[in-house]
Design a protein around this motif. Structure first.
Motif, short mmCIF file in Angstrom:
data_model
loop_
_atom_site.label_atom_id
_atom_site.label_comp_id
_atom_site.label_asym_id
_atom_site.label_seq_id
_atom_site.Cartn_x
_atom_site.Cartn_y
_atom_site.Cartn_z
N ALA A 1 0.83 -1.21 0.00
CA ALA A 1 0.00 0.00 0.00
C ALA A 1 0.87 1.26 0.00
N TRP A 2 1.91 1.27 0.83
CA TRP A 2 2.80 2.44 0.91
C TRP A 2 3.52 2.66 -0.42
N ARG A 3 4.03 1.59 -0.99
CA ARG A 3 4.75 1.70 -2.26
C ARG A 3 3.80 2.15 -3.39
N SER A 4 2.61 1.60 -3.42
CA SER A 4 1.64 1.97 -4.46
C SER A 4 1.22 3.42 -4.33
N LEU A 5 1.02 3.89 -3.12
CA LEU A 5 0.65 5.30 -2.91
C LEU A 5 1.80 6.22 -3.31
N ALA A 6 3.03 5.84 -2.93
CA ALA A 6 4.19 6.69 -3.27
C ALA A 6 4.41 6.75 -4.78
N GLN A 7 4.17 5.65 -5.47
CA GLN A 7 4.34 5.61 -6.93
C GLN A 7 3.08 6.09 -7.66
N TRP A 8 1.99 6.20 -6.89
CA TRP A 8 0.70 6.64 -7.38
C TRP A 8 0.15 5.70 -8.47
N LYS A 9 0.45 4.42 -8.33
CA LYS A 9 -0.13 3.39 -9.18
C LYS A 9 0.07 2.05 -8.48
N PRO A 10 -0.86 1.12 -8.66
CA PRO A 10 -0.72 -0.17 -7.99
C PRO A 10 0.55 -0.90 -8.42
N GLN A 11 1.25 -1.42 -7.45
CA GLN A 11 2.49 -2.17 -7.72
C GLN A 11 2.18 -3.66 -7.83
N PRO A 12 3.06 -4.42 -8.48
CA PRO A 12 2.85 -5.88 -8.53
C PRO A 12 2.74 -6.44 -7.12
N PHE A 13 1.82 -7.35 -6.94
CA PHE A 13 1.56 -7.84 -5.59
C PHE A 13 1.70 -9.37 -5.51
N ILE A 14 0.93 -10.08 -6.35
CA ILE A 14 0.96 -11.55 -6.29
C ILE A 14 2.08 -12.06 -7.18
N ARG A 15 2.88 -12.95 -6.64
CA ARG A 15 3.95 -13.55 -7.42
C ARG A 15 3.35 -14.46 -8.48
N ARG A 16 3.91 -14.44 -9.67
CA ARG A 16 3.32 -15.18 -10.80
C ARG A 16 3.27 -16.68 -10.52
N ALA A 17 4.34 -17.20 -9.96
CA ALA A 17 4.38 -18.66 -9.69
C ALA A 17 3.25 -19.07 -8.76
N ALA A 18 3.04 -18.21 -7.73
CA ALA A 18 1.97 -18.50 -6.78
C ALA A 18 0.62 -18.37 -7.45
N ALA A 19 0.47 -17.35 -8.34
CA ALA A 19 -0.80 -17.16 -9.02
C ALA A 19 -1.09 -18.34 -9.93
N ALA A 20 -0.05 -18.83 -10.64
CA ALA A 20 -0.25 -19.99 -11.50
C ALA A 20 -0.65 -21.23 -10.71
#
Length: 416
Positions: free
Chosen positions: A397-416
Motif C-alpha cells: 500500500a505504501w509503495r503503491s501510494l508513493a508511486q501513485w499506481k498499484p504495484q505488482p503484488f501476487i507472485r506469478r508462480a503462486a498465481a499460476a
C-alpha cells in the motif's frame, strides 16, 4: 547464497530482529497505563517477577532496539534513493512522496491504534535529513553523534531541574514559582494514580472511549515529547545509520574482527553501564528525580548496545549460523512495516474493551506472554507470505501510494 543476496539478507535480518525487539518495551504502553513505561512502580509491579522483567528489559531492550530500527531507517533512506537514481520519479520525489504517506500512516496509527507511534517522527526526520544524504559517511556519523550529545546535555539539564524541584517539594521549602513549575511538570514526571485509572476505564470501553484516551496521550507525545526528545534522537540515530550504511556496516562490508570489537564494546562496557543505572533507579524506589537522571544517562550507552546486537547478528549471517532463524528474521524484516502496524492492530484487540479487555489487568511479566505469541506469529507468517506476494500488505500500500499506481503484488508462480 550470492554475495548480493547475503548483503540484502543482512539488512533484512537486522531489521527483523529490531522490529521484534521493539515490542519488548512497546507492550508496556499497549497493555498498561502510559506512565508505567517510565515508572514501573506506577502500575503492574506486583512482585519479584515483575521487577526482574522490568530490569532485564531496561538493560537489554529499552531504547536499544528502537535505536537500531532508527539506524536502519537511515540506511534504507539511502538504499531507496540509490535505487531511484536515473529513474522517474527521481530520488528526491520518491523520498518525499514516501515520507508524506508515512506521515499519514503514522497519524492514523498514533490516534487509532497506539499512542507510542514512531512513524510520524520518522517521516519528519526523513524529510529533514534527506538533503544531507551526499555528506561523507564520517560527517554523517559525526553530525548524528553531535545531535545525540546535544540532546543528552539538554536532558541532563532537565533532570537537574526536576531533581531540584523534587528536593524542594519533599523538604517543604518550594517557592510559589517552584510549586507552579512542579504542577506543570508533574503530568510527565509523577502523574496521579487517578489518571491511570481513567486510562484503564476508557481503554476497557468501546472503540470511541479508547480513541479518546489514545488521542489525549498521542497529542501530548507529538506536541511536547517529540520536538524535545524523540525527533532529535531519531535525527541523530538515522544519520549514524546512514553513515554506517555507506561504510558497509550493514552489508557485511566489515571484517569479523571489526564486528567483534563493536560487539565486545557494546556488551562488555555499554551494557554494564546501563545495568548500573537500572540498579540506581530501582534502589532509590524509583525516586522521580533520580529516575529521570538515570533515563537521561541511559541514552549514552544505548547506540553502542544496539550496534553490538547488529554486529553479532551480522557475523551469524556471514557464517551461515542458525540459517533457519536468520531466514525467518529476514522475512520479518522485509515486512517490518506490516509487522509493526500489524502488532498494534493485534494488541489493540487483546487489550481494549472491544476485544479481550485486558488493558491494565495483567502484571508486567504477564505482558510477555502476549509478546511471545506475537513474535511467533510474526516469524511464522512473514516467510510464507513473501513466497506468495512481492510485499507485505502495508509495504504494498505504501509503495503503491508513493508511486501513485498499484504495484505488482501476487507472485506469478503462486498465481499460476
Amino acid at each position: 547464497m550470492s554475495t548480493t543476496t547475503q548483503r540484502h539478507q543482512s539488512i533484512d535480518a537486522v531489521r527483523g530482529f529490531a522490529v521484534l525487539g521493539i515490542l519488548l518495551m512497546n507492550i508496556v504502553g499497549m497493555g498498561l497505563p502510559t506512565f508505567a513505561y517510565l515508572d514501573p512502580s506506577y502500575w503492574g509491579l506486583d512482585g519479584p517477577a515483575d521487577v526482574w522483567v522490568w530490569a532485564v528489559n531496561y538493560v537489554l531492550a529499552d531504547g536499544k532496539l528502537r535505536a537500531l530500527f532508527t539506524m536502519l531507517f537511515g540506511a534504507s533512506m539511502l538504499l531507496i534513493a540509490d535505487r531511484a537514481e536515473g529513474r522517474r520519479p527521481g530520488p528526491a520525489e520518491t523520498h518525499y512522496r514516501r515520507m508524506g504517506w508515512l506521515l499519514v500512516f503514522g497519524m492514523l496509527h498514533a490516534y487509532l491504534l497506539f499512542f507510542g507511534d514512531i512513524l510520524v517522527t520518522y517521516a519528519i526526520a526523513g524529510m529533514l535529513i534527506f538533503p544531507l544524504r551526499r555528506l561523507k559517511p564520517l560527517w554523517m556519523i559525526g553530525l548524528g553523534a553531535a545531535i545525540l550529545l546535544a540532546l543528552l546535555a539538554y536532558s541532563l539539564n532537565e533532570a537537574s531541574r526536576i531533581e531540584t524541584l523534587w528536593t524542594a517539594i519533599q523538604a517543604g521549602t518550594a517557592t510559589p514559582v517552584q510549586l507552579a513549575q512542579w504542577q506543570e511538570a508533574q503530568i510527565l514526571i509523577q502523574p496521579p494514580r487517578s489518571l491511570g485509572e481513567e486510562e484503564v476505564r476508557l481503554m476497557q470501553g468501546g472503540f470511541l472511549e479508547a480513541l479518546q484516551s489514545r488521542a489525549r496521550v498521542a497529542m501530548i507525545m507529538q506536541l511536547f515529547i517529540m520536538p524535545t526528545s524523540a525527533l532529535p534522537e531519531a535525527l541523530g540515530q538515522a544519520l549514524i545509520g546512514a553513515g554506517l550504511f555507506r561504510l558497509g556496516f550493514f552489508t557485511l562490508g566489515w571484517p569479523n574482527r571489526a564486528y567483534g570489537g563493536v560487539a565486545a564494546f557494546g556488551l562488555l562496557i555499554a551494557l554494564p553501564i546501563t545495568a548500573a543505572l537500572a540498579w540506581k533507579a530501582w534502589s532509590s524506589g524509583f525516586d522521580p528525580g533520580l529516575r529521570h537522571l538515570c533515563e537521561s544517562l541511559s541514552a549514552l550507552p544505548r547506540p553502542f548496545v544496539a550496534l553490538a546486537y547488529a554486529s553479532v547478528l551480522l557475523m551469524m549471517v556471514r557464517a551461515g549460523r542458525a540459517a533457519g532463524l536468520v531466514d525467518r528474521l529476514a522475512a520479518a524484516g522485509r515486512m517490518a512495516f506490516s509487522n509493526y502496524l500489524g502488532t498494534s492492530i493485534l494488541t489493540s484487540f487483546v487489550f481494549c474493551g472491544y476485544g479481550l479487555g485486558l488493558y491494565g489487568e495483567l502484571s508486567r511479566w504477564e505482558l510477555y506472554i502476549v509478546v511471545a505469541a506475537v513474535w511467533a506469529l510474526m516469524l511464522l507468517w512473514s516467510k510464507p507470505w513473501l513466497e506468495r506476494f512481492h510485499y507485505g500488505p502495508f509495504e504494498w500500500a505504501w509503495r503503491s501510494l508513493a508511486q501513485w499506481k498499484p504495484q505488482p503484488f501476487i507472485r506469478r508462480a503462486a498465481a499460476a
